[in-house]
Write an enzyme that holds these catalytic residues in place. Structure first.
Site, PDB file in Angstrom:
ATOM      1  N   HIS A   1       0.854  -1.196   0.000  1.00  0.00           N
ATOM      2  CA  HIS A   1       0.000   0.000   0.000  1.00  0.00           C
ATOM      3  C   HIS A   1       0.891   1.247   0.000  1.00  0.00           C
ATOM      4  CE1 HIS A   1      -3.327   2.556   0.350  1.00  0.00           C
ATOM      5  NE2 HIS A   1      -3.952   2.038   1.386  1.00  0.00           N
TER       6      HIS A   1
ATOM      7  N   TYR B   1      -0.847   7.395   3.240  1.00  0.00           N
ATOM      8  CA  TYR B   1      -0.213   6.578   4.261  1.00  0.00           C
ATOM      9  C   TYR B   1       1.307   6.671   4.095  1.00  0.00           C
ATOM     10  CZ  TYR B   1      -4.988   5.100   5.045  1.00  0.00           C
ATOM     11  OH  TYR B   1      -6.333   5.109   5.314  1.00  0.00           O
TER      12      TYR B   1
ATOM     13  N   ARG C   1     -16.746  -0.681  -2.521  1.00  0.00           N
ATOM     14  CA  ARG C   1     -18.032  -0.477  -1.848  1.00  0.00           C
ATOM     15  C   ARG C   1     -19.185  -1.232  -2.487  1.00  0.00           C
ATOM     16  NH1 ARG C   1     -15.533   4.444  -1.504  1.00  0.00           N
ATOM     17  NH2 ARG C   1     -16.486   5.197  -3.410  1.00  0.00           N
TER      18      ARG C   1
END
Length: 469
Positions: free
Chosen positions: A242, A247, A435
Site C-alpha cells: 500500500h 499513508y 463499496r
C-alpha cells in the site's frame, strides 16, 4: 458411482465445504454464443496464479479486530463471513484490508496486523476459505504513518464539535488502545499533522507525528519483508504494497510531505528510495511465482495548491516515472488510485466516476511505448456492468454510456491515448471494486447477468440463480 460420493469437499480444509461443480464467476462455453466472452470474464495468469475473472475485491477497512490482548490485530470469523462471501459469489481475487507491518502502522487499534507470528493462523483460516471457493487470496501490507492511531469511522461520526459539526476523524488515545506518542512519518512536529490542526483544536482528528530516523526506516523495510514472509506462511496467493492515500509510503513519495535532507528526501530518487527498498526486500523473501502488486495514488491533486506550486507534488508524471521502474524490480501489477495525502486536494473523488480509469490508461500507454510489461488495475467507484466491461475490453469507448456528456468525452480521449496501430487497447487489465461488493456481495454474478453471460454459480445457490436473459 453412488450419489453420496459425488459431493466432494474442497481440499485443504479441516472441515467440509463442497467443492463447486464449476468455479463461480467463470463463464460456460457454448457453441450457440453469438458474441465473444467479455475480457472481464476471461482468466488472467500472473506468474504462477490465474484469476478466474478480472474482477478483484479491493481492500476495504473494517475496523473489526481486537485492539488488545493475545489476538490483537488477528483476523476473526467476521472476516471469513465477509471476505469469504465475496469469494463464494465469484470474485477473481479477494484482498484482506490494509494490514499493519508494525503495531503502530495500523490506521486504528481495530485494524489487522501481521507483525507477529501469532497473527498467522487467523490469516491462514481466512485465506484457506477464500481459496476453497475458487478465488485467489490477497493481502495488502501497509503502514498508516501520520494517519495512524485514529478511531473507527463510526466513532467519529457519532461525535460533533462544539459548533455542531460532525467529526470526520477522532484521535485514538491510550485509553482507546491508541499510540499517540508513536505516530510516525517522514517529518515530525505539530505542523505535520495530517489535517493540519493543532492538538488543542477540538475539531482535529489526527496526532502529530514524530520523524523516523534513518535507522528506523531501515527497520521498517525489514518489517515489511517479515510481514510478507508471514503472508506466505499463511498461504496467501498475492501480496500488495500500500503506497497510496496519504499513508506512510505516499508520505515519503510526495515532496509536499517529505522535506527530509537525508538519503530518503529531496530528489525523486531519494523520495522513492524507501518504496524501492521495500519492494526489493519483499521480492527476496517471497516465492518467484508469487505476484507482487503495488497500489499508488497516481496523483495527490495538489498541483494547484500553494504547497504544490511551491514544493512540487506527486502527480501523474511522477507515477509514470515510477511505473517504468517497477517491472525490473519484480512488481507485476500497478493498482492505480489517487488522493489522500492532504485535505486540500483539488478534487472530490465521489463526484467523478472515471478519472482514475483515465489515469490508469495513460500509465498503461506510456509503459507500452517502451515495451515494459506491467499489468494495470483500475479502481474507484466502478458500479455499472457495462462500465466494468468496457474498461478491460478493447475499445472502451462507452465507459459512461449514461453518464454526463463531458465525462464521456474524457473517456473517449483516454481511449484514443491507448489505441495501438492495429486497433484499440484496453484501458486496464483488471478492475478493483470495493463499496459495491459491500452493497451486493453477488456483484460479479449480477454483472454477468446484465451482460447476458452465462456464468457458474455456487452449488448452494443454484436454485436461486438469475434467469437467463
Amino acid at each position: 458411482m453412488a450419489p453420496q460420493d459425488l459431493n466432494h469437499g474442497a481440499p485443504g480444509l479441516e472441515y467440509f465445504t463442497p467443492k463447486h461443480l464449476t468455479s463461480p464467476g467463470t463463464p460456460f462455453s457454448s457453441s450457440k454464443a453469438t458474441t465473444p466472452t467479455p475480457t472481464l470474464f476471461t482468466p488472467l495468469t500472473i506468474r504462477s496464479t490465474t484469476l478466474r475473472n478480472r474482477v478483484l475485491v479491493a481492500p476495504m477497512c473494517q475496523y473489526s479486530t481486537a485492539p488488545t490482548g493475545p489476538t490483537t490485530g488477528a483476523l476473526t470469523d467476521y472476516h471469513i463471513a465477509t471476505l469469504g462471501h465475496y469469494a463464494l459469489k465469484g470474485a477473481g481475487l479477494v484482498f484482506v484490508e490494509a494490514t499493519g507491518v508494525q503495531a503502530n502502522g495500523r490506521i486504528s487499534p481495530n485494524c489487522p496486523g501481521l507483525w507477529s507470528d501469532a497473527q498467522i493462523p487467523a490469516l491462514r483460516r481466512v485465506s484457506d476459505f477464500i481459496k476453497s471457493q475458487g478465488a485467489l487470496s490477497g493481502i495488502q501490507l501497509a503502514h498508516a504513518g501520520r494517519k495512524a492511531s485514529t478511531c473507527a469511522p463510526w466513532i467519529a461520526g457519532a461525535q460533533r464539535t462544539q459548533g455542531g459539526t460532525r467529526k470526520v476523524s477522532v484521535r485514538a488515545d491510550v485509553d482507546a488502545g491508541g499510540w499517540p506518542e508513536d505516530v510516525v512519518g517522514p517529518m515530525g512536529g505539530e505542523e505535520w499533522t495530517w489535517d493540519e490542526k493543532k492538538l488543542d483544536d477540538e475539531s482535529g482528528g489526527y496526532w502529530a507525528p514524530r520523524a523516523l530516523s534513518e535507522k528506523e526506516v531501515g527497520e521498517l523495510v525489514q518489517d515489511w519483508a517479515s510481514a510478507a514472509q508471514r503472508a506466505v506462511k499463511a498461504g496467501v496467493d498475492v501480496i500488495e504494497i500500500h503506497g497510496a492515500h496519504g499513508y506512510l509510503i505516499h508520505q515519503f513519495l510526495s515532496p509536499v510531505t517529505n522535506r527530509r535532507t537525508d538519503r530518503y528526501g529531496g530528489s525523486f530518487e531519494n523520495r522513492t528510495r524507501v518504496l524501492i527498498e521495500i519492494i526489493q526486500a519483499i521480492r527476496k523473501v517471497i516465492p518467484e511465482g508469487m505476484p507482487l502488486y503495488l497500489r499508488i495514488s497516481s496523483t495527490e491533486w495538489l498541483e494547484e495548491t500553494d504547497e504544490g506550486k511551491k514544493y512540487g507534488s506527486w502527480d501523474v508524471e511522477s507515477s509514470i516515472r515510477l511505473a517504468k521502474l517497477l517491472p525490473a524490480l519484480g512488481v507485476d501489477l500497478l493498482d492505480v488510485s489517487s488522493g489522500g495525502n492532504r485535505p486540500a486536494q483539488q478534487i472530490n473523488m465521489f463526484d467523478s466516476k472515471d478519472y482514475q480509469v483515465r489515469i490508469a490508461a495513460r500509465i498503461r500507454s506510456e509503459l507500452q511505448k517502451e515495451n515494459l510489461s506491467l499489468f494495470i488495475g483500475a479502481v474507484g467507484l466502478i458500479t455499472e456492468a457495462e462500465q466494468a466491461r468496457d474498461i478491460v475490453e478493447e475499445g472502451g469507448a462507452a465507459i459512461l454510456k449514461n453518464g454526463e456528456a463531458e465525462i464521456a468525452k474524457e473517456a473517449q480521449a483516454a481511449v484514443a491515448v491507448t489505441q495501438s496501430k492495429d486497433g484499440n487497447e484496453p484501458l486496464a487489465d483488471v478492475v478493483l471494486v470495493a463499496r459495491q461488493f459491500m452493497r451486493e456481495p453477488e456483484w460479479v454474478l449480477r454483472v454477468a447477468w446484465q451482460l447476458s453471460l452465462d456464468v457458474a454459480w455456487p452449488n448452494q445457490f443454484l436454485r436461486v440463480r438469475f434467469p437467463k436473459l
